[in-house]
Write a protein that holds these residues in place. Structure first.
Motif, PDB file in Angstrom:
ATOM      1  N   ALA A   1       0.860  -1.179   0.000  1.00 32.17           N
ATOM      2  CA  ALA A   1       0.000   0.000   0.000  1.00 32.17           C
ATOM      3  C   ALA A   1       0.897   1.229   0.000  1.00 32.17           C
ATOM      4  CB  ALA A   1      -0.909   0.011   1.221  1.00 32.17           C
TER       5      ALA A   1
ATOM      6  N   GLU B   1      -3.773  10.189  -0.009  1.00 35.13           N
ATOM      7  CA  GLU B   1      -4.271   9.238  -0.996  1.00 35.13           C
ATOM      8  C   GLU B   1      -3.710   7.851  -0.701  1.00 35.13           C
ATOM      9  OE1 GLU B   1      -4.330   8.590  -5.851  1.00 35.13           O
ATOM     10  OE2 GLU B   1      -3.667  10.501  -5.011  1.00 35.13           O
TER      11      GLU B   1
ATOM     12  N   GLY C   1      -2.886   4.459  -2.363  1.00 33.17           N
ATOM     13  CA  GLY C   1      -2.664   3.947  -3.711  1.00 33.17           C
ATOM     14  C   GLY C   1      -1.897   2.642  -3.685  1.00 33.17           C
ATOM     15  N   ALA C   2      -1.811   2.004  -4.843  1.00 31.42           N
ATOM     16  CA  ALA C   2      -1.061   0.765  -5.023  1.00 31.42           C
ATOM     17  C   ALA C   2      -1.431  -0.280  -3.988  1.00 31.42           C
ATOM     18  CB  ALA C   2       0.446   1.046  -4.993  1.00 31.42           C
TER      19      ALA C   2
ATOM     20  N   CYS D   1      -2.716  -3.620  -2.855  1.00 40.14           N
ATOM     21  CA  CYS D   1      -2.989  -4.949  -3.394  1.00 40.14           C
ATOM     22  C   CYS D   1      -2.527  -6.014  -2.407  1.00 40.14           C
ATOM     23  CB  CYS D   1      -2.357  -5.150  -4.763  1.00 40.14           C
ATOM     24  SG  CYS D   1      -0.580  -5.114  -4.778  1.00 40.14           S
TER      25      CYS D   1
ATOM     26  N   LEU E   1      -9.095   7.389  -2.352  1.00 40.19           N
ATOM     27  CA  LEU E   1      -8.481   6.543  -3.358  1.00 40.19           C
ATOM     28  C   LEU E   1      -9.198   6.802  -4.665  1.00 40.19           C
ATOM     29  CD1 LEU E   1     -10.255   3.663  -4.054  1.00 40.19           C
ATOM     30  CD2 LEU E   1      -9.729   3.377  -1.646  1.00 40.19           C
ATOM     31  N   LEU E   2      -8.460   6.678  -5.741  1.00 44.95           N
ATOM     32  CA  LEU E   2      -9.005   6.865  -7.077  1.00 44.95           C
ATOM     33  C   LEU E   2      -8.932   5.538  -7.802  1.00 44.95           C
ATOM     34  CD1 LEU E   2      -7.910   9.712  -6.143  1.00 44.95           C
ATOM     35  CD2 LEU E   2      -7.748  10.234  -8.547  1.00 44.95           C
ATOM     36  N   THR E   3      -9.999   5.202  -8.506  1.00 46.23           N
ATOM     37  CA  THR E   3     -10.010   3.948  -9.243  1.00 46.23           C
ATOM     38  C   THR E   3     -10.924   4.048 -10.455  1.00 46.23           C
ATOM     39  OG1 THR E   3     -10.329   1.548  -9.083  1.00 46.23           O
ATOM     40  CG2 THR E   3     -11.848   2.933  -7.828  1.00 46.23           C
TER      41      THR E   3
ATOM     42  N   ARG F   1      -3.875  18.070  -6.601  1.00 46.64           N
ATOM     43  CA  ARG F   1      -4.046  16.673  -7.020  1.00 46.64           C
ATOM     44  C   ARG F   1      -5.070  16.573  -8.146  1.00 46.64           C
ATOM     45  NH1 ARG F   1      -3.846  12.548  -9.292  1.00 46.64           N
ATOM     46  NH2 ARG F   1      -4.042  10.466  -8.403  1.00 46.64           N
TER      47      ARG F   1
ATOM     48  N   SER G   1     -11.650   8.444 -13.573  1.00 51.49           N
ATOM     49  CA  SER G   1     -11.368   7.913 -12.233  1.00 51.49           C
ATOM     50  C   SER G   1     -12.438   8.360 -11.256  1.00 51.49           C
ATOM     51  CB  SER G   1     -10.010   8.410 -11.738  1.00 51.49           C
ATOM     52  OG  SER G   1      -8.983   7.899 -12.532  1.00 51.49           O
TER      53      SER G   1
END
Length: 121
Positions: A5, A21, A23-24, A26, A58-60, A88, A98
Motif C-alpha cells: 500500500a 491518498e 494507492g497501489a 494490493c 483513493l481513485l479507481t 491533485r 477515475s
C-alpha cells in the motif's frame, strides 16, 4: 511479498481538511480472504492518523466494493471533487474517468493504538 500500500499526503483542501491518498493497494491472491488486506488497511489508516490526516481517498477506474465494505464512500468523478486538494485534481486524466472514494478518519487521540500496535505488525 503478501501485499503493499502507498500512503501519499496530498495537503489540505479549501475547507482545511488534511488529505492523503491510498494507492497501489494490493494483496497477493494466495492470501486473500485471510484478513491480511484488512490488517494492511488498518495499518495505513493508523499511520495516516498519526500524521494528522483527516481524510483518506483513493481513485479507481474499477469497482471498489471491498473498500466500500470498509467505510469508503463513492464521491463521484475525482477530477471534479473538492474533497481533494486542487493540486491533485489538476493531475487527474479526465479521459480515464477515475472515481473518488473517501473515508473520514477519527483523530489519533480517539484511535485505539499507534500504527502496528493493534494488528501485530
Amino acid at each position: 511479498l503478501l501485499g503493499c500500500a502507498l500512503l501519499v499526503p496530498l495537503g489540505t483542501t479549501d475547507d482545511g481538511t488534511t488529505v492523503a491518498e491510498l494507492g497501489a493497494f494490493c494483496i497477493d491472491p494466495s492470501v486473500r480472504g485471510s484478513g491480511r488486506g484488512d490488517s494492511l488497511l488498518d495499518y495505513a489508516e493508523q499511520d495516516a492518523r498519526q500524521m494528522g490526516i483527516q481524510r483518506l481517498v483513493l481513485l479507481t477506474t474499477r469497482t471498489a466494493d471491498w473498500f466500500e465494505q470498509r467505510d469508503f464512500n463513492l464521491m463521484g468523478p475525482a477530477a471534479d471533487s473538492d474533497l481533494i486538494p486542487s493540486t491533485r485534481r489538476l493531475r487527474i486524466k479526465r479521459g480515464r474517468n477515475s472515481q473518488l472514494f473517501a473515508k473520514d478518519l477519527e483523530s489519533a487521540e480517539t484511535a485505539e493504538a499507534a500504527p502496528g500496535k493493534r494488528i501485530g505488525f
